[in-house]
Write a protein that holds these residues in place. Structure first.
Motif, PDB file in Angstrom:
ATOM      1  N   GLU A 146      59.365  36.505  67.173  1.00  0.00           N
ATOM      2  CA  GLU A 146      59.747  36.338  68.347  1.00  0.00           C
ATOM      3  C   GLU A 146      59.943  37.372  68.940  1.00  0.00           C
ATOM      4  O   GLU A 146      59.657  37.541  70.649  1.00  0.00           O
ATOM      5  CB  GLU A 146      60.662  35.896  68.616  1.00  0.00           C
ATOM      6  N   ALA A 147      60.826  38.269  68.539  1.00  0.00           N
ATOM      7  CA  ALA A 147      61.400  39.689  69.638  1.00  0.00           C
ATOM      8  C   ALA A 147      60.180  40.765  69.846  1.00  0.00           C
ATOM      9  O   ALA A 147      60.585  41.434  71.291  1.00  0.00           O
ATOM     10  CB  ALA A 147      62.964  40.113  68.813  1.00  0.00           C
ATOM     11  N   LEU A 148      58.999  40.576  69.221  1.00  0.00           N
ATOM     12  CA  LEU A 148      58.571  41.614  69.027  1.00  0.00           C
ATOM     13  C   LEU A 148      57.504  41.291  69.935  1.00  0.00           C
ATOM     14  O   LEU A 148      55.906  41.854  69.735  1.00  0.00           O
ATOM     15  CB  LEU A 148      57.946  42.304  67.774  1.00  0.00           C
ATOM     16  N   ARG A 149      57.124  39.456  69.763  1.00  0.00           N
ATOM     17  CA  ARG A 149      56.011  38.829  71.061  1.00  0.00           C
ATOM     18  C   ARG A 149      54.978  39.114  69.749  1.00  0.00           C
ATOM     19  O   ARG A 149      53.841  39.084  70.778  1.00  0.00           O
ATOM     20  CB  ARG A 149      55.739  39.142  72.579  1.00  0.00           C
ATOM     21  N   GLY A 150      55.483  38.886  68.736  1.00  0.00           N
ATOM     22  CA  GLY A 150      53.673  38.472  67.527  1.00  0.00           C
ATOM     23  C   GLY A 150      54.042  37.056  67.219  1.00  0.00           C
ATOM     24  O   GLY A 150      54.401  36.357  67.694  1.00  0.00           O
ATOM     25  N   THR A 151      53.351  37.285  66.051  1.00  0.00           N
ATOM     26  CA  THR A 151      53.144  35.821  65.282  1.00  0.00           C
ATOM     27  C   THR A 151      53.974  36.414  63.977  1.00  0.00           C
ATOM     28  O   THR A 151      53.921  37.286  62.803  1.00  0.00           O
ATOM     29  CB  THR A 151      51.446  35.415  65.137  1.00  0.00           C
ATOM     30  N   ALA A 152      54.082  35.114  63.481  1.00  0.00           N
ATOM     31  CA  ALA A 152      55.081  35.241  61.620  1.00  0.00           C
ATOM     32  C   ALA A 152      53.760  34.329  60.964  1.00  0.00           C
ATOM     33  O   ALA A 152      52.827  33.532  61.279  1.00  0.00           O
ATOM     34  CB  ALA A 152      56.284  33.824  61.759  1.00  0.00           C
ATOM     35  N   GLY A 153      54.559  35.058  59.508  1.00  0.00           N
ATOM     36  CA  GLY A 153      53.319  34.254  58.583  1.00  0.00           C
ATOM     37  C   GLY A 153      53.888  34.402  57.607  1.00  0.00           C
ATOM     38  O   GLY A 153      54.874  35.224  57.625  1.00  0.00           O
ATOM     39  N   GLY A 154      53.440  34.477  55.612  1.00  0.00           N
ATOM     40  CA  GLY A 154      54.731  34.398  55.167  1.00  0.00           C
ATOM     41  C   GLY A 154      52.974  35.468  53.836  1.00  0.00           C
ATOM     42  O   GLY A 154      51.952  34.615  54.028  1.00  0.00           O
ATOM     43  N   SER A 155      53.416  35.116  52.820  1.00  0.00           N
ATOM     44  CA  SER A 155      52.744  35.519  51.091  1.00  0.00           C
ATOM     45  C   SER A 155      52.466  33.990  51.050  1.00  0.00           C
ATOM     46  O   SER A 155      53.360  33.185  51.293  1.00  0.00           O
ATOM     47  CB  SER A 155      53.264  36.146  50.129  1.00  0.00           C
ATOM     48  N   HIS A 156      51.688  34.209  49.827  1.00  0.00           N
ATOM     49  CA  HIS A 156      51.410  32.783  49.019  1.00  0.00           C
ATOM     50  C   HIS A 156      52.152  32.201  48.696  1.00  0.00           C
ATOM     51  O   HIS A 156      52.354  31.129  48.869  1.00  0.00           O
ATOM     52  CB  HIS A 156      50.527  33.363  47.844  1.00  0.00           C
ATOM     53  N   THR A 157      53.513  33.718  48.071  1.00  0.00           N
ATOM     54  CA  THR A 157      54.746  32.643  47.361  1.00  0.00           C
ATOM     55  C   THR A 157      55.519  31.939  48.775  1.00  0.00           C
ATOM     56  O   THR A 157      55.923  30.163  48.191  1.00  0.00           O
ATOM     57  CB  THR A 157      55.290  33.620  46.760  1.00  0.00           C
ATOM     58  N   ALA A 158      55.816  32.208  49.761  1.00  0.00           N
ATOM     59  CA  ALA A 158      56.726  31.573  50.375  1.00  0.00           C
ATOM     60  C   ALA A 158      56.055  30.614  51.388  1.00  0.00           C
ATOM     61  O   ALA A 158      56.465  29.746  51.376  1.00  0.00           O
ATOM     62  CB  ALA A 158      56.873  32.735  51.720  1.00  0.00           C
ATOM     63  N   THR A 159      55.026  30.393  50.799  1.00  0.00           N
ATOM     64  CA  THR A 159      53.864  29.000  51.490  1.00  0.00           C
ATOM     65  C   THR A 159      53.678  28.405  50.006  1.00  0.00           C
ATOM     66  O   THR A 159      54.039  26.958  50.771  1.00  0.00           O
ATOM     67  CB  THR A 159      52.643  29.654  51.493  1.00  0.00           C
ATOM     68  N   GLU A 160      53.585  28.339  48.748  1.00  0.00           N
ATOM     69  CA  GLU A 160      54.352  27.593  47.652  1.00  0.00           C
ATOM     70  C   GLU A 160      55.475  27.231  47.551  1.00  0.00           C
ATOM     71  O   GLU A 160      55.890  25.512  47.211  1.00  0.00           O
ATOM     72  CB  GLU A 160      53.502  28.532  46.430  1.00  0.00           C
ATOM     73  N   LEU A 161      56.397  27.569  48.786  1.00  0.00           N
ATOM     74  CA  LEU A 161      57.722  27.583  47.997  1.00  0.00           C
ATOM     75  C   LEU A 161      57.838  26.256  49.571  1.00  0.00           C
ATOM     76  O   LEU A 161      59.238  25.733  49.622  1.00  0.00           O
ATOM     77  CB  LEU A 161      58.943  28.776  48.421  1.00  0.00           C
ATOM     78  N   GLY A 162      56.938  26.475  50.479  1.00  0.00           N
ATOM     79  CA  GLY A 162      57.145  25.764  51.726  1.00  0.00           C
ATOM     80  C   GLY A 162      58.088  25.999  52.682  1.00  0.00           C
ATOM     81  O   GLY A 162      58.547  25.504  53.679  1.00  0.00           O
ATOM     82  N   TRP A 163      58.682  27.697  52.913  1.00  0.00           N
ATOM     83  CA  TRP A 163      59.243  28.041  53.610  1.00  0.00           C
ATOM     84  C   TRP A 163      58.121  28.595  55.131  1.00  0.00           C
ATOM     85  O   TRP A 163      58.881  28.734  55.899  1.00  0.00           O
ATOM     86  CB  TRP A 163      59.176  29.517  53.572  1.00  0.00           C
TER      87      TRP A 163
END
Length: 324
Positions: A226-243
């Protein structure tokens, strides 16, 4: 010269033509005469932009089915135009809707699909798609042996180049069969309170991984994006953990990104993750492990605790914004 069909991407918020379409038209000019397929009401600015990037023809269709049944209706339109124009190729952006449309279209046509291409050229036997493989160590060239080739394109790997023409606007008349209405979109809403850049086309991407430690800490990713006016994403592990949501997974089976700036927070850098973000112009990695593979790609690496580094980075961004 044969037509090359280009499925136009439009922004959901204001219906303007996306940059990705300009990249598709740039490639289409190498294969033939670009025909932009504009789904929805045409507008003067949109048609002018398509002409600026070389669309000799703009085929327009405005029907309610295009909004209610986005994939099935677009497949029907493209199938109709393929039968009518016998194009040299069909080019579609490599995002979720584009991948679905391309796969189902090739099944309908009995032709071949080459996905995630970063370049195209005309070969001796027809159009050739170029793919980046094994972390960019190899470039694979493939052609379709039967039917009209369909390419999904990683448009952020393509630099749009203008080639202005005055496009001919044609209205497409088509009757949709009942099966198009088998699946209907019932709602659309942004994932957060504010619309954000699409992950596949964002100029700035901030991604988080296992090193963040918890869903609560994953808030650092969202705050920095948000501070950089960008978009957040995650790794496969972060997705599998529900983050983070599945739609924000960055890897070979999720979303492939090509931003100007990529920040990896607590991501060690698996092969599948690096394959999806290696073409970022600038890569910044923050991780505790100095031997993490992500540092092999990083332009700037910070060996440290993301829980200490990122808050300091956010504070520095805030100070600089305040002094502008």
């Amino acid at each position: 010269m044969r037509h090359v069909l280009v499925l136009v991407d439009r922004n959901a918020a204001d219906r303007s033509v996306c940059r990705s379409t300009c990249a598709l038209l740039t490639l289409a000019r190498r294969l033939g005469s670009p025909m932009a397929v504009l789904c929805g009401p045409p507008d003067t600015a949109g048609v002018a932009l398509l002409g600026r990037f070389g669309a000799d023809t703009v085929a327009t269709i405005s029907r309610g089915e295009l909004d209610d049944h986005p994939a099935a209706a677009r497949i029907e339109v493209l199938s109709h135009l393929v039968r009518r124009t016998a194009p040299a190729a069909v080019l579609v952006s490599s995002h979720r809707l584009g991948q679905e449309v391309a796969a189902r279209l090739t099944a309908r046509l009995g032709s071949g699909l080459i996905s995630d291409v970063v370049d195209v050229r005309m070969g001796a036997e027809g159009p050739v798609g170029v793919q980046s493989a094994l972390l960019g160590a190899w470039r694979v060239e493939s052609g379709v042996t039967r039917g009209v080739p369909v390419f999904t394109v990683r448009t952020d790997a393509v630099e749009p180049a203008p080639a202005p023409v005055e496009p001919v606007v044609e209205r497409v008349e088509i009757s949709f069969p009942p099966e198009v209405r088998a699946v209907r979109r019932i709602a659309r809403r942004p994932a957060g309170d504010e619309p954000r850049p699409d992950l596949a086309t964002a100029a700035v991407v901030v991604a988080g991984g296992r090193g963040l430690g918890s869903r609560q800490s994953f808030g650092l990713v969202e705050a920095l994006a948000e501070a950089l006016r960008g978009t957040a994403g995650g790794s496969h592990t972060a997705t599998e953990l529900g983050w983070c949501p599945r739609r924000d997974q960055i890897d070979q089976v999720g979303t492939i990104v090509h931003p100007r700036l990529y920040l990896a927070l607590g991501i060690s850098g698996s092969v599948r993750h690096r394959a999806a973000m290696q073409h970022a112009e600038t890569i910044v990695a923050i991780d505790r492990n100095p031997a993490a593979p992500i540092f092999d790609l990083a332009d700037l690496g910070v060996v440290g605790d993301v829980h200490r580094v990122v808050p300091e980075l956010l504070a520095e961004i805030s100070r600089r914004k305040a002094t502008r």
